[in-house]
Design a protein around this motif. Structure first.
Motif, mmCIF file in Angstrom:
data_model
loop_
_atom_site.group_PDB
_atom_site.id
_atom_site.type_symbol
_atom_site.label_atom_id
_atom_site.label_comp_id
_atom_site.label_asym_id
_atom_site.label_seq_id
_atom_site.Cartn_x
_atom_site.Cartn_y
_atom_site.Cartn_z
ATOM 1 N N LEU A 72 0.828 -1.204 0.000
ATOM 2 C CA LEU A 72 0.000 0.000 0.000
ATOM 3 C C LEU A 72 0.862 1.253 0.000
ATOM 4 C CD1 LEU A 72 -2.748 1.365 0.138
ATOM 5 C CD2 LEU A 72 -2.657 1.139 2.638
ATOM 6 N N ASN A 73 1.951 1.219 0.752
ATOM 7 C CA ASN A 73 2.836 2.391 0.798
ATOM 8 C C ASN A 73 3.447 2.669 -0.574
ATOM 9 O OD1 ASN A 73 4.351 4.455 2.393
ATOM 10 N ND2 ASN A 73 6.086 3.274 1.677
ATOM 11 N N GLU A 74 3.798 1.619 -1.316
ATOM 12 C CA GLU A 74 4.314 1.808 -2.674
ATOM 13 C C GLU A 74 3.302 2.540 -3.547
ATOM 14 O OE1 GLU A 74 5.356 -1.970 -4.320
ATOM 15 O OE2 GLU A 74 7.435 -1.827 -3.645
ATOM 16 N N GLN A 134 -0.975 6.861 -6.375
ATOM 17 C CA GLN A 134 -2.032 6.040 -6.970
ATOM 18 C C GLN A 134 -3.237 5.845 -6.053
ATOM 19 O OE1 GLN A 134 -0.561 2.560 -9.313
ATOM 20 N NE2 GLN A 134 1.458 3.190 -8.577
ATOM 21 N N THR A 135 -3.103 6.212 -4.791
ATOM 22 C CA THR A 135 -4.228 6.072 -3.860
ATOM 23 C C THR A 135 -4.037 7.018 -2.680
ATOM 24 O OG1 THR A 135 -5.443 4.499 -2.437
ATOM 25 C CG2 THR A 135 -3.063 4.195 -2.607
ATOM 26 N N ILE A 174 -4.225 -5.926 -3.023
ATOM 27 C CA ILE A 174 -4.027 -4.592 -2.454
ATOM 28 C C ILE A 174 -4.221 -3.526 -3.535
ATOM 29 C CG2 ILE A 174 -2.402 -3.077 -1.246
ATOM 30 C CD1 ILE A 174 -3.549 -5.532 0.350
ATOM 31 N N GLU A 175 -3.768 -3.793 -4.761
ATOM 32 C CA GLU A 175 -4.011 -2.849 -5.853
ATOM 33 C C GLU A 175 -5.505 -2.679 -6.092
ATOM 34 O OE1 GLU A 175 -1.888 -4.228 -9.258
ATOM 35 O OE2 GLU A 175 0.099 -3.845 -8.397
ATOM 36 N N GLY A 190 -4.658 9.120 -15.088
ATOM 37 C CA GLY A 190 -3.233 8.925 -14.877
ATOM 38 C C GLY A 190 -2.540 8.091 -15.933
ATOM 39 N N TYR A 191 -3.222 7.805 -17.064
ATOM 40 C CA TYR A 191 -2.562 7.101 -18.160
ATOM 41 C C TYR A 191 -1.668 8.073 -18.923
ATOM 42 C CZ TYR A 191 -5.945 3.339 -17.389
ATOM 43 O OH TYR A 191 -6.690 2.333 -16.827
ATOM 44 N N THR A 192 -0.661 7.543 -19.621
ATOM 45 C CA THR A 192 0.274 8.430 -20.321
ATOM 46 C C THR A 192 -0.401 9.184 -21.457
ATOM 47 O OG1 THR A 192 0.936 6.536 -21.691
ATOM 48 C CG2 THR A 192 2.303 7.048 -19.762
#
Length: 452
Positions: A326-328, A334-335, A364-365, A432-434
């Motif tokens: 989650l921290n990543e 992202q969240t 988690i994602e 958030g997509y490129t």
């Protein structure tokens, strides 16, 4: 201490002779006059220094070769030389990564000797710094975060394999239990291997007919140079092989014999030196067969077995691992979620995790997407995939990737309904997509994988 190996790449015989005479008499000097000769002889991390002419025949071929060298080994020290030492040439060479530039008209044996010594000292310092950084506390990947006794033995065996660069590691565990993470840790914690490549070969990723070419390389076509395989590309580093038991007998035997001999035959009558630490990952049911095959590499205590426990056998680590994943996601924006509710933690601990670490990460994602949609800073039980929330009987539950796909489409649908989203580009930016093409590819993949 072994003799320094210096590679001179220049089309002038006279200049190569002058350089050879100027460097340390104990140095081992290799020479090439063309691009093809260079590619036939160059092997990453085999040379302490490359002295490279910017112009070999008609153009600035040296710059192209410099970029190729640094792509394969970012720490390779290179001195660029030229008879046309204009400011533009110097800037191009240094921007491309050359550590020094020498104008041929300014060449003296004394100057070159000082340059060589300075560059070698700087290069050694750079490699040592990179290796030290890789061993700093906190550099471990989340999958190795642990408070469980069963993981202490795993970490001890990883450290043993990292400390003995001549050993072979056999990483045994269920799918998803962290084979890649264990091999990455062996590489990163090695004082000898950490600044050289970590290459990975998965047998199932290629057609059987391609296995020899991918591993051992193959001759180029239409006069092009030979293509290097993963064995050459992992020289002085670590080669991770998964699916060794899937290889045909001849490919498997040749691989093991080549690593054991430390030499690779690149053409009839010609071979090159190889220094590789082999790490093989395998499921428990194939471990005994693979260990027997690795016997030629296992003299003394050289075969180090690393047994990775399943996630259900280290349940006390689940909250730590979930928090790390989650921290990543949080630090990359992202969240907004920072923690888990008690009910969510209880559900995570109770689930059997047939997919081990891989399944936990995806869960988690998925939950993080749910928290993002809700604008929550805490992941609640209802944000978790259905299979994780509901499974209590040890079954594998539903396809957890399906839940992630559904969550991604829900995110797109909500963005479509929100005010201010009128074009694909605006939608891609909001999510958030490129760009809109990346969004389109992602949605098409989800719908192709799960038509229902």
């Amino acid at each position: 201490m072994s003799a320094r190996r210096i590679f001179i790449v220049d089309d002038s015989v006279a200049f190569r002779t002058n350089v050879r005479n100027a460097v340390d008499s104990d140095a081992e000097v290799c020479e090439a006059a063309t691009e093809n000769e260079f590619r036939a002889l160059y092997q990453p991390r085999s040379f302490d220094l490359v002295i490279l002419d910017m112009r070999l025949k008609k153009e600035r071929e040296g710059l192209k070769l410099l970029r190729e060298i640094l792509t394969e080994d970012e720490f390779q020290p290179v001195i660029m030389v030229s008879a046309y030492g204009d400011s533009e040439a110097i800037i191009e060479a240094t921007e491309a990564g050359a550590m020094m530039f020498l104008h041929k008209q300014e060449f003296t044996p004394e100057l070159l000797a000082r340059m060589v010594e300075a560059v070698l000292q700087q290069a050694r310092a750079r490699r040592q710094l990179a290796a030290a950084r890789a061993r700093l506390p906190g550099g471990d990947t989340p999958g190795l975060v642990s408070s469980s006794p069963v993981m202490r033995q795993v970490l001890q065996q990883i450290q043993r394999a990292a400390a003995d660069a001549s050993s072979t590691a056999l990483v045994i565990g269920e799918p998803g239990s962290g084979h890649d993470l264990a091999v990455q840790a062996i590489h990163d914690r090695s004082r000898i291997r950490s600044t050289a490549p970590l290459a990975s070969f998965a047998a199932q990723a290629y057609d059987a007919s391609a296995w020899p070419d991918v591993l051992f390389g193959y001759a180029g076509t239409k006069g092009s140079s030979r293509r290097k395989g993963l064995l050459e590309r992992s020289h002085e580093g670590v080669l991770h092989v998964s699916g060794l038991h899937q290889l045909d007998g001849s490919s498997r035997e040749r691989l093991i014999e080549t690593v054991a001999a430390g030499r690779l035959e690149v053409e009839t009558g010609k071979s090159i030196t190889l220094d590789i630490q082999l790490a093989v990952s395998v499921a428990p049911d194939a471990a005994s067969s693979v260990a027997e095959w690795l016997r030629p590499l296992a003299a003394g205590d050289k075969l180090i077995e690393v047994y990775l426990p399943s996630l259900r056998d280290r349940r006390e680590d689940i909250p730590l691992l979930a928090a790390a994943y989650l921290n990543e996601l949080r630090v990359t924006g992202q969240t907004p979620a920072r923690s888990f509710s008690r009910a969510a933690v209880a559900a995570l601990e109770a689930y059997p995790w047939p997919g081990n670490l891989d399944e936990l990460r995806i869960a988690i994602e998925y939950a993080a997407i749910g928290a993002t949609l809700a604008g929550a800073d805490e992941i609640a039980r209802e944000h978790l995939p259905d299979s994780v929330r509901e499974d209590r009987n040890g079954s594998c539950g539903a396809d957890y990737k399906l839940h992630l796909a559904k969550a991604e489409l829900d995110l797109v649908e909500n963005a479509l309904k929100s005010a201010g989203t009128q074009t694909k580009s605006q939608l891609a930016e909001k999510l958030g997509y490129t760009d809109r093409f990346a969004l389109g590819r992602r949605v098409r993949k989800v719908l192709t994988d799960y038509p229902a």
